[in-house]
Design a protein around this motif. Structure first.
Motif, short mmCIF file in Angstrom:
data_model
loop_
_atom_site.label_atom_id
_atom_site.label_comp_id
_atom_site.label_asym_id
_atom_site.label_seq_id
_atom_site.Cartn_x
_atom_site.Cartn_y
_atom_site.Cartn_z
N GLU A 211 7.18 63.24 -37.09
CA GLU A 211 6.64 62.74 -35.71
C GLU A 211 5.13 62.35 -35.92
OE1 GLU A 211 7.38 61.99 -32.01
OE2 GLU A 211 8.61 62.18 -33.41
N SER A 212 4.46 63.26 -36.60
CA SER A 212 3.12 63.24 -36.83
C SER A 212 2.63 61.91 -37.59
CB SER A 212 2.08 64.36 -37.44
OG SER A 212 3.11 64.54 -38.75
N GLU A 213 3.59 61.33 -38.43
CA GLU A 213 3.37 60.04 -39.20
C GLU A 213 3.54 58.84 -38.65
OE1 GLU A 213 5.99 60.78 -42.51
OE2 GLU A 213 4.91 62.31 -43.44
N TYR A 214 4.29 58.98 -37.46
CA TYR A 214 4.38 57.60 -36.69
C TYR A 214 3.08 57.25 -36.21
CZ TYR A 214 6.68 54.60 -33.27
OH TYR A 214 7.09 53.58 -32.56
N VAL A 215 2.83 55.93 -36.26
CA VAL A 215 1.33 55.08 -35.74
C VAL A 215 1.70 54.37 -34.50
CG1 VAL A 215 -0.40 53.49 -36.21
CG2 VAL A 215 0.84 55.05 -38.18
N MET A 216 0.94 54.77 -33.63
CA MET A 216 0.80 54.22 -32.13
C MET A 216 -0.29 53.09 -32.35
SD MET A 216 3.41 55.40 -30.18
CE MET A 216 3.00 55.44 -28.66
N PHE A 217 -0.32 52.06 -31.72
CA PHE A 217 -1.26 51.11 -31.45
C PHE A 217 -2.19 51.43 -30.21
CE2 PHE A 217 1.08 47.51 -33.39
CZ PHE A 217 0.20 47.33 -34.54
N PRO A 218 -3.21 51.35 -30.14
CA PRO A 218 -4.27 51.96 -28.94
C PRO A 218 -3.99 50.76 -27.82
CG PRO A 218 -5.62 50.69 -30.77
CD PRO A 218 -4.33 50.83 -31.35
N GLY A 219 -4.68 51.53 -26.67
CA GLY A 219 -4.40 50.30 -25.52
C GLY A 219 -3.17 50.61 -24.53
N GLU A 220 -3.33 49.93 -23.74
CA GLU A 220 -2.16 50.12 -22.61
C GLU A 220 -0.91 49.61 -23.08
OE1 GLU A 220 -2.65 47.65 -19.10
OE2 GLU A 220 -4.05 46.41 -20.06
N GLU A 221 0.17 50.11 -22.50
CA GLU A 221 1.45 49.47 -22.95
C GLU A 221 1.90 48.79 -21.68
OE1 GLU A 221 4.31 52.12 -25.03
OE2 GLU A 221 3.09 53.84 -24.04
N ILE A 222 2.42 47.28 -22.16
CA ILE A 222 2.49 46.51 -20.95
C ILE A 222 3.84 45.75 -21.34
CG2 ILE A 222 0.17 45.86 -20.35
CD1 ILE A 222 0.25 43.26 -21.97
N THR A 223 4.33 45.07 -20.33
CA THR A 223 5.64 44.30 -20.39
C THR A 223 5.02 42.66 -20.37
OG1 THR A 223 5.84 44.12 -18.16
CG2 THR A 223 7.20 45.88 -19.23
N ILE A 224 5.90 41.95 -20.81
CA ILE A 224 5.75 40.44 -20.82
C ILE A 224 6.34 39.66 -19.73
CG2 ILE A 224 6.11 38.65 -22.34
CD1 ILE A 224 6.59 40.39 -24.62
N ALA A 225 5.25 39.00 -18.94
CA ALA A 225 5.86 38.49 -17.65
C ALA A 225 6.80 37.54 -17.68
CB ALA A 225 4.56 37.76 -17.30
N LYS A 226 6.66 36.59 -18.81
CA LYS A 226 7.52 35.47 -19.01
C LYS A 226 8.73 35.92 -19.88
CE LYS A 226 4.39 31.80 -18.05
NZ LYS A 226 3.56 30.59 -18.71
N GLY A 227 8.83 37.30 -20.17
CA GLY A 227 10.05 37.75 -20.89
C GLY A 227 9.70 37.87 -22.24
N TYR A 228 10.31 38.91 -23.10
CA TYR A 228 10.24 39.28 -24.30
C TYR A 228 10.77 37.90 -25.22
CZ TYR A 228 8.26 43.27 -26.76
OH TYR A 228 7.55 43.96 -27.69
N SER A 229 12.02 37.42 -24.61
CA SER A 229 12.43 36.10 -25.27
C SER A 229 11.46 34.92 -25.44
CB SER A 229 13.58 35.75 -24.52
OG SER A 229 14.78 36.63 -24.53
N SER A 230 10.40 34.89 -24.68
CA SER A 230 9.46 34.04 -24.99
C SER A 230 8.82 33.89 -26.26
CB SER A 230 8.46 33.91 -23.86
OG SER A 230 7.79 34.98 -23.91
N ILE A 231 8.76 35.21 -26.95
CA ILE A 231 8.07 35.52 -28.29
C ILE A 231 8.94 35.02 -29.32
CG2 ILE A 231 7.18 37.08 -29.73
CD1 ILE A 231 5.56 37.06 -27.20
N ILE A 232 10.23 35.31 -29.17
CA ILE A 232 11.35 34.81 -30.08
C ILE A 232 11.38 33.37 -30.14
CG2 ILE A 232 13.97 34.79 -30.26
CD1 ILE A 232 12.67 37.33 -31.20
N GLU A 233 11.38 32.83 -28.94
CA GLU A 233 11.71 31.19 -28.57
C GLU A 233 10.28 30.73 -29.42
OE1 GLU A 233 11.89 30.99 -24.52
OE2 GLU A 233 13.92 31.62 -24.58
N SER A 234 9.32 31.39 -29.35
CA SER A 234 7.97 30.68 -29.95
C SER A 234 8.18 30.86 -31.51
CB SER A 234 6.68 31.44 -29.56
OG SER A 234 5.40 31.27 -30.23
N LEU A 235 8.69 31.76 -31.97
CA LEU A 235 8.76 32.00 -33.58
C LEU A 235 9.74 30.92 -33.99
CD1 LEU A 235 8.89 35.98 -33.73
CD2 LEU A 235 7.15 34.41 -34.73
#
Length: 523
Positions: A211-235
């Motif tokens: 549990e202590s080895e897991y790395v969290m990114f700093p900053g707020e946690e947010i959702t994606i307004a146009k949908g997570y699939s937009s990331i996939i479609e871009s890739l």
């Protein structure tokens, strides 16, 4: 004589697979260095990312959050393609969630003076377990926390120590059993939330050291307004037509280990054949010089435990994977988390549905409400997906998530309506008591029963370690045919497992491994 270009086949068109394909195409295939092909067993790209629509709102059936915007490649892509803003309502889970109402299963609103100390204790314990803090608040309870192997046992001892310390410090020395019972129920509510974060059915199966080895990114946690699939479609957008092939379910991958017979001409690179052969359920085959496997840990687990190699549709390796890799796959944890979306009936006289935290009593507690079914009793919250949305969301993990998948929609609607009506029976909103809470539509994810995923994401189980993820990530080679099979996916990243950015990093890692092999890295 025509020299064949090396062919790289990627199995799975999720985040890891498409990240690898994107990198390989832009850095190698586009320059004519090799062929790239992505084969996907389903009828869509995205894998465990699946943006959909419900009740007029954009929702996520799978991956939902950017877990920390500082350093996240997902956040960077979302910014670049303009996906963080949208005129269409979406599952934004905005700031009102910071002000929940905590209610017990009989409708009693619990006083913050009772809830807040227990909530703070839980968060303090988790911060300590995750290495964010060097001591537990309040001071004096960590002295009994030695010899811990699981997160569940650590939390259990932490609450027990807190209650003992509190009883000693009380003037009258009275440990009111009813108060202690409520404290345990509130604490369990937070544990149930943690189950959905980790996909562990029981936190006693979640390794404490990892549990202590897991790395969290700093900053707020947010959702994606146009949908997570937009990331996939871009890739995927950089890949030419035909590179991605849908509906190609893999039955087995034939490769050549060091123990293969030297007389096997197929393993001789001088024979002109490619060393890896993929067999699909539709009877077709495809040869490759390198295969990047990005299927879920659940699919890999099924493949190493299912002895039926014919007709079952289980993903297999021929010859089987080396023992060290099979053992790592077996030790690692993998669970199911499902989302339940509910459309509030227009008959409900409520301008704004509150964000409620749900406190359930133990099975032997006299306060237990017999009307509430077991599969709802480890749900920790229910909230609108944005402040005034009529679409509500609840999360389920483990056994309860599996049960949710099996239930007919009409049963879910009936039993959830009964449960939530009980929770809100004494709650006053705008001066009016809510006597019943009805829902007229339901949508649920089914990650556990989907044969292409068999669950949601991985975790480090007791008896395993992050080293097992490194073992899973090791490519398979032999002396004549290097890097025959490579492995990517969230379960192969030792510090960012269970996340989309972990999957992204793993896909990039394996693409770079091949680019370095062929000296195609951009300068």
């Amino acid at each position: 004589m025509v020299i064949k270009k090396p062919r790289i086949v990627i199995i799975g068109a999720g985040m890891a697979g498409l990240t690898a394909a994107n990198k390989l195409y832009k850095s190698g295939a586009k320059k004519g260095a090799f062929e790239v092909c992505v084969v996907e067993g389903g009828n869509r790209i995205g894998g465990r990312i699946n943006t959909s629509e419900f009740g007029g709102d954009r929702i996520e059936m799978g991956a939902t959050w950017i877990h920390g915007i500082g350093g996240s490649p997902v956040h960077k892509i979302a910014q670049e393609i303009g996906s963080l803003e949208s005129e269409k309502p979406w599952e934004c889970m905005n700031g009102f969630l910071d002000d929940p109402i905590t209610i017990d299963e009989n409708g009693y609103v619990l006083n913050p003076s009772l809830v807040d100390p227990i909530s703070n204790l839980f968060f303090s314990l988790m911060d300590f377990a995750q290495g964010k803090k060097k001591s537990v608040v309040p001071d004096g309870i960590e002295e009994n926390l030695g010899g811990i192997t699981s997160v569940g046992s650590f939390l259990e001892k932490g609450l027990e120590s807190y209650q003992k310390l509190k009883s000693r410090n009380e003037v009258n020395g009275c440990g009111d059993w009813n108060r202690k019972s409520l404290e345990k129920a509130i604490f369990a509510m937070h544990e149930n939330t943690q189950r959905t974060f980790t996909a562990a059915n029981d936190l006693h199966n979640l390794d404490y050291i990892a549990e202590s080895e897991y790395v969290m990114f700093p900053g707020e946690e947010i959702t994606i307004a146009k949908g997570y699939s937009s990331i996939i479609e871009s890739l995927a957008s950089v890949l030419p037509s035909g590179v991605i092939q849908l509906g190609k379910k893999v039955h087995d991958i034939e490769w050549h280990s060091n123990s293969d017979s030297d007389s096997d001409s197929d393993s001789d690179p001088g024979s002109g054949s490619r060393p890896v052969k993929i067999h699909f359920l539709d009877g077709t085959t495809m040869s490759a010089d390198h295969v990047i496997v990005t299927v879920s840990l659940g699919v890999l687990k099924a493949g190493v435990t299912d002895s039926d190699s014919k007709g079952s549709g289980t993903f297999k390796f021929n010859p089987p994977l080396p023992n060290y890799k099979i053992e790592a796959i077996s030790r690692l944890g993998y669970g199911v988390v499902n989302k339940l979306f509910l459309k509030l009936s227009p008959d409900v006289d409520l301008d704004r549905f509150p964000f409620i935290q749900m406190v359930f009593h133990k099975s032997d507690d006299q306060l237990k409400n017999p009307k509430i079914p077991w599969w709802i009793r480890k749900t920790s919250s229910l909230s609108p997906i944005y402040e005034k949305s009529s679409v509500l969301l609840s999360w389920f993990a483990g056994d309860e998530a599996h049960k949710l998948e099996a239930l007919p929609d009409e049963v879910i609607l009936d039993e959830v309506s009964t449960t939530i009506s009980s929770f809100l029976s004494y709650k006053k909103c705008n001066g009016n008591a809510i006597k019943s809470c009805k829902f007229d539509k339901v949508l649920k994810s089914r990650w556990g029963s989907d044969p292409l995923f068999m669950g949601s994401y991985s975790f480090i189980a007791v008896g395993s370690s992050s080293k097992d993820m490194d073992l899973l990530a090791e490519p398979l080679s032999n002396g004549c045919s290097p890097l025959q099979i490579l492995f990517a996916g969230e379960a192969t990243h030792r510090t960012h497992y269970s996340t989309t950015h972990g999957a992204y990093f793993s896909g990039l890692r394996e693409a770079n491994r091949l680019l370095e092999h062929y000296n195609c890295i951009d300068v």
